[in-house]
Scaffold this active site. Structure first.
Site, PDB file in Angstrom:
ATOM      1  N   CYS A 333     -94.781  60.625  38.599  1.00  0.00           N
ATOM      2  CA  CYS A 333     -94.068  60.139  37.412  1.00  0.00           C
ATOM      3  C   CYS A 333     -94.751  58.984  36.684  1.00  0.00           C
ATOM      4  O   CYS A 333     -94.887  59.052  35.456  1.00  0.00           O
ATOM      5  CB  CYS A 333     -92.606  59.832  37.718  1.00  0.00           C
ATOM      6  SG  CYS A 333     -92.247  59.390  39.407  1.00  0.00           S
ATOM      7  N   ARG A 362     -98.763  60.802  50.785  1.00  0.00           N
ATOM      8  CA  ARG A 362     -97.752  59.884  51.298  1.00  0.00           C
ATOM      9  C   ARG A 362     -97.994  59.652  52.773  1.00  0.00           C
ATOM     10  O   ARG A 362     -98.229  60.612  53.512  1.00  0.00           O
ATOM     11  CB  ARG A 362     -96.344  60.466  51.122  1.00  0.00           C
ATOM     12  CG  ARG A 362     -95.988  60.706  49.676  1.00  0.00           C
ATOM     13  CD  ARG A 362     -94.586  61.257  49.556  1.00  0.00           C
ATOM     14  NE  ARG A 362     -94.292  61.545  48.158  1.00  0.00           N
ATOM     15  CZ  ARG A 362     -93.176  62.131  47.728  1.00  0.00           C
ATOM     16  NH1 ARG A 362     -92.246  62.480  48.600  1.00  0.00           N
ATOM     17  NH2 ARG A 362     -92.988  62.363  46.465  1.00  0.00           N
ATOM     18  N   GLN A 380     -97.077  68.960  44.290  1.00  0.00           N
ATOM     19  CA  GLN A 380     -95.738  69.187  43.745  1.00  0.00           C
ATOM     20  C   GLN A 380     -95.857  69.972  42.450  1.00  0.00           C
ATOM     21  O   GLN A 380     -96.721  69.683  41.624  1.00  0.00           O
ATOM     22  CB  GLN A 380     -95.064  67.844  43.433  1.00  0.00           C
ATOM     23  CG  GLN A 380     -94.729  67.038  44.661  1.00  0.00           C
ATOM     24  CD  GLN A 380     -94.019  65.750  44.284  1.00  0.00           C
ATOM     25  OE1 GLN A 380     -94.503  64.984  43.469  1.00  0.00           O
ATOM     26  NE2 GLN A 380     -92.868  65.523  44.885  1.00  0.00           N
ATOM     27  N   ASP A 382     -94.452  69.652  39.753  1.00  0.00           N
ATOM     28  CA  ASP A 382     -93.629  68.637  39.120  1.00  0.00           C
ATOM     29  C   ASP A 382     -93.442  68.936  37.635  1.00  0.00           C
ATOM     30  O   ASP A 382     -94.214  69.678  37.047  1.00  0.00           O
ATOM     31  CB  ASP A 382     -94.353  67.289  39.250  1.00  0.00           C
ATOM     32  CG  ASP A 382     -93.393  66.151  39.483  1.00  0.00           C
ATOM     33  OD1 ASP A 382     -92.221  66.304  39.121  1.00  0.00           O
ATOM     34  OD2 ASP A 382     -93.834  65.118  40.004  1.00  0.00           O
ATOM     35  N   HIS A 384     -91.668  66.591  34.116  1.00  0.00           N
ATOM     36  CA  HIS A 384     -90.816  65.533  33.593  1.00  0.00           C
ATOM     37  C   HIS A 384     -90.279  65.991  32.262  1.00  0.00           C
ATOM     38  O   HIS A 384     -91.013  66.501  31.438  1.00  0.00           O
ATOM     39  CB  HIS A 384     -91.599  64.230  33.486  1.00  0.00           C
ATOM     40  CG  HIS A 384     -92.101  63.779  34.817  1.00  0.00           C
ATOM     41  ND1 HIS A 384     -93.417  63.857  35.191  1.00  0.00           N
ATOM     42  CD2 HIS A 384     -91.433  63.316  35.901  1.00  0.00           C
ATOM     43  CE1 HIS A 384     -93.538  63.435  36.435  1.00  0.00           C
ATOM     44  NE2 HIS A 384     -92.353  63.108  36.903  1.00  0.00           N
ATOM     45  N   LYS A 463     -80.030  62.761  42.765  1.00  0.00           N
ATOM     46  CA  LYS A 463     -80.717  64.037  42.615  1.00  0.00           C
ATOM     47  C   LYS A 463     -79.909  65.209  43.155  1.00  0.00           C
ATOM     48  O   LYS A 463     -79.029  65.030  43.997  1.00  0.00           O
ATOM     49  CB  LYS A 463     -82.085  63.977  43.298  1.00  0.00           C
ATOM     50  CG  LYS A 463     -82.009  63.574  44.758  1.00  0.00           C
ATOM     51  CD  LYS A 463     -83.404  63.453  45.374  1.00  0.00           C
ATOM     52  CE  LYS A 463     -83.297  63.269  46.864  1.00  0.00           C
ATOM     53  NZ  LYS A 463     -84.539  63.483  47.584  1.00  0.00           N
ATOM     54  N   HIS A 509     -86.888  64.179  36.508  1.00  0.00           N
ATOM     55  CA  HIS A 509     -88.015  64.607  37.337  1.00  0.00           C
ATOM     56  C   HIS A 509     -87.523  65.857  38.042  1.00  0.00           C
ATOM     57  O   HIS A 509     -86.414  65.869  38.540  1.00  0.00           O
ATOM     58  CB  HIS A 509     -88.343  63.605  38.445  1.00  0.00           C
ATOM     59  CG  HIS A 509     -88.480  62.192  37.986  1.00  0.00           C
ATOM     60  ND1 HIS A 509     -89.648  61.503  38.110  1.00  0.00           N
ATOM     61  CD2 HIS A 509     -87.596  61.339  37.430  1.00  0.00           C
ATOM     62  CE1 HIS A 509     -89.477  60.277  37.659  1.00  0.00           C
ATOM     63  NE2 HIS A 509     -88.235  60.145  37.230  1.00  0.00           N
TER      64      HIS A 509
END
Length: 636
Positions: A333, A362, A380, A382, A384, A463, A509
């Site tokens: 993000c 991570r 991911q 991902d 946005h 979430k 997200h």
RNA sequence: GCCAACAUAGCUCAGUUGGUAGAGCAGCGCAUUCGUAAUGCGCAGGUCUAGGGUUCAAAUCCCUAUGUUGGCUCCA
């Protein structure tokens, strides 16, 4: 006494409890009876009934009946441990029934190991055979605390102390064993017949890593030996579908000692990964998403602005470049927001959907790593979405629909959870309230069932999570939709409204696969390695009967590849049975067998995974079938 | 990170109470050219995860580290 039965009928019977009621209905029911539901409350069979109650006799078929059975089994296990290890200062924790079994937590000197299981099981059998009556009684708080100090132990004392002042403190007694327990239980220990200890594990007292670690024994119990054996067999079978095992056997991916949690994808695994990505790109392009890519390493300053440096530091890999602190991105993000800030937006640009296949790193705890399901480096899918406040609900619903559609293509069932504000988080209560309500409202509009997961949200917002099941029923979070009111503010993001003034956008997200790695793990286990044709690393294998057919086989393979079908040949000087066996073990969806007959007539003999021989046909006829199956993403 | 168990050939696994490492599959070579789940014979392959220690002697016993597995915690 007169009572009502679940079907609405009334019944009179001689006696005062549900066991006697069951006997009056029939011997088989009396034998299968485990507990009773009286006006919605689950009670023991020997709890006295009252006039006019609605009573349902619970058996192993009922969840509450199963739970009572297994809960009693857990007490029997605790009793056995106390008897066997009485010189080791055993202190009891809790021992509930869980899905498919039960556990009990112990704190004692020394360790319990699986070597102790036979003795514990033998003692449990003995306790069952002694057939102690299980009696329920309650104590005043003062007496209960005294009991805890004398026999129950400090953990039980804590449980009692934490119960509300006016709570009834119920106890269950079987022989010399007494336990603080809400119940209900079976009427006697002899009713528990078939059980098996599964494993020992450490577990923090009350799930708190700052509290002592107890030793937890996991076990299971069933009403019949057949059901117990079937369960054990099912678990053994399920383990054969483990993605770690299949990943090795099918040569898809691996993990090395040199990179714990950092997976390597082999050529065949890479095909699956790329197919997933191609599918993802197509679906997202169709739904108005754009795609970007942001850097792997960004400066400390950025992570301070986003809040990661403060709240996510333990999970970040950091490094120093030219005497400045940097971090490898654990999330996409902040980079995405930098891209947003490259220009000025109008409300007319919204909603703006920006996707990124972002690889993140991570530092997960070493003990948490698990094949592809929990890794330290993953990609991911991902995206946005930036929007006005009015667009929020529609956009959330759009993401829910998209996720439902994509999971449907794989035939996956999923569970939805709504995760709320965690302890480590930023923002005001009002913002969290508003964001959580928006997510809740979208779910309600969809009419989906969901579970609320208190305190499990991201640090910047609540979430909705999509959970998928692995081979032995563990669930893994995959898709997620997170509503973020924080970062737009922290990064001072704006757009120009219809009124000409600057406004703050709202940000979502979201991921669908979640992590491509984890999703491949789930895929592998759900399909037991037999991937649908569109995902299969090798779609067709061309096998020759003798080396006289090599040229014909190679021509077939070339043709298949020209059609866009992933084909391999097996031209080895081996018997056809051997080649078929090997292709089957590789779980190749189609085999084309070429012998003298086929080579001469220009046909192929087709074998389909799961079906065997399906006949000889023109190559063209086969490619039509195969290409159709690939295009439609048929599951079976 | 915590608790427990485990780590032997590319893979799956044997290896008694400490006496100096074995099988099957895969690989390679030779023979065989075969019709829908394993053709035969032969060859090669291991600092027994790593580092210490005990012992005349350690894959085996003890410590430490690393990794893996099952949980806890955490999470996509």
């Amino acid at each position: 006494m007169n009572i009502n039965l679940p079907d609405g009928s009334r019944r009179s019977f001689e006696g005062e409890n549900a066991l006697e009621l069951a006997k009056s209905i029939g011997n088989r029911l009396a034998k299968a009876a485990l507990a009773a539901q009286v006006d919605g409350k689950t009670v023991s069979l020997i709890t006295p009934l009252y006039e006019g109650a609605t009573v349902k006799i619970l058996t192993f078929e009922d969840e509450a009946g199963r739970n009572a059975y297994r809960h009693t089994a857990s007490h029997i296990m605790a009793q056995a441990v106390l008897r066997l290890f009485h010189e080791r200062d055993v202190k009891l924790g809790i021992g509930p029934a869980i899905e498919n079994g039960f556990y009990y937590d112990f704190d004692l000197n020394g360790t319990i190991s699986e070597d102790d299981f036979p003795a514990i099981e033998a003692e449990m059998k003995k306790i069952a055979k002694e057939n102690h009556l299980i009696r329920c009684f309650s104590m005043p708080r003062e007496d209960a605390l005294k009991w805890a100090d004398e026999t129950g132990g400090p953990y039980k004392r804590e449980l009692i102390e934490d119960l509300p002042e006016d709570a009834e403190l119920s106890f269950y007694e079987q022989g010399e064993f007494v336990d603080l327990c809400a119940g209900p239980h079976l009427s006697s220990t002899g009713k528990v017949k078939h059980f098996k200890l599964i494993s020992v594990a450490g577990a923090y007292w009350r799930g708190d890593e700052k509290r002592p670690m107890m030793q937890r024994i996991y076990a299971t119990a069933f009403d019949t030996k057949e059901a117990l054996d079937a369960y054990i067999f099912r678990m053994e079978e399920a383990k054969k579908r483990d993605h770690r095992k299949l990943g090795k056997e099918l040569d898809l991916f691996s993990l090395t000692d040199e990179g714990p949690g950092f997976p390597f994808f082999h050529p065949k695994g890479m095909i699956i990964k790329n197919e997933l990505i191609d599918f993802w790109r197509k679906v997202h392009y169709d739904r108005g998403y754009e795609e970007v890519s942001t850097p792997m390493i960004l400066s400390r300053k950025l992570w301070e602005t986003s809040g990661h440096w403060k709240l996510y530091r333990d999970n970040m890999y950091t490094l120093v470049i030219d005497d400045m602190d940097y971090a490898i991105k654990p999330m996409n993000c902040p980079g995405g927001i930098l891209l947003y800030k490259r220009k000025i937006y109008s409300y007319r640009d919204f909603p703006m959907r920006v996707g990124e296949l972002g690889t993140v790193h991570r530092h997960e705890l070493s003990g948490a790593l698990h094949g592809l399901m929990r890794v330290r480096c993953f990609t991911q899918d991902d995206a946005h979405i930036y929007m006005t406040e009015e667009q929020v609900i529609d956009e959330i619903i759009g993401v829910l629909d998209l996720t439902d559609y994509m999971y449907g293509v794989f035939g996956f069932k999923y569970r939805v959870e709504l995760s709320t504000r965690p302890e480590k988080s930023m923002g005001t209560d009002e913002q969290w309230e508003e964001a959580t309500n928006a997510l809740r409202k979208a779910l309600e509009i969809k009419g989906w069932d969901f579970k609320v997961n208190e305190g499990d949200g991201a640090f910047y917002g609540p979430k909705i999570d999509f959970h998928l099941e692995d081979c032995i029923g563990r669930t893994w979070q995959c898709g997620t939709v997170q509503l973020d009111f924080q970062n737009p503010e922290r990064f001072d993001m704006t757009y120009d409204g219809a009124d000409g003034a600057k406004h703050r956008p709202v940000m979502i997200h979201r991921t669908v696969y979640g992590s491509i790695e984890r999703f491949i793990g789930i895929l592998t286990e759900n399909f037991a390695g037999a991937f649908p044709l569109w995902l299969a690393p090798v779609q067709v294998k061309v096998l020759t009967i003798t080396q006289r057919s090599d040229d014909a086989a190679q021509a077939v393979a070339t043709k298949l590849k020209q059609c866009g079908i992933r084909a391999e040949t097996d031209l080895r000087n081996e018997k056809i049975g051997y080649k078929i066996r090997q292709a089957r073990m590789e779980k190749v969806p189609y085999m084309l067998i070429i012998g003298d007959r086929e080579a001469e007539s220009g046909t192929v003999s087709v074998r389909k995974r799961g079906e065997g021989e399906i006949g000889t046909m023109e190559l063209r006829a086969f490619t039509d079938v195969a290409l159709g199956e690939i295009k439609s993403k048929e599951i079976f």
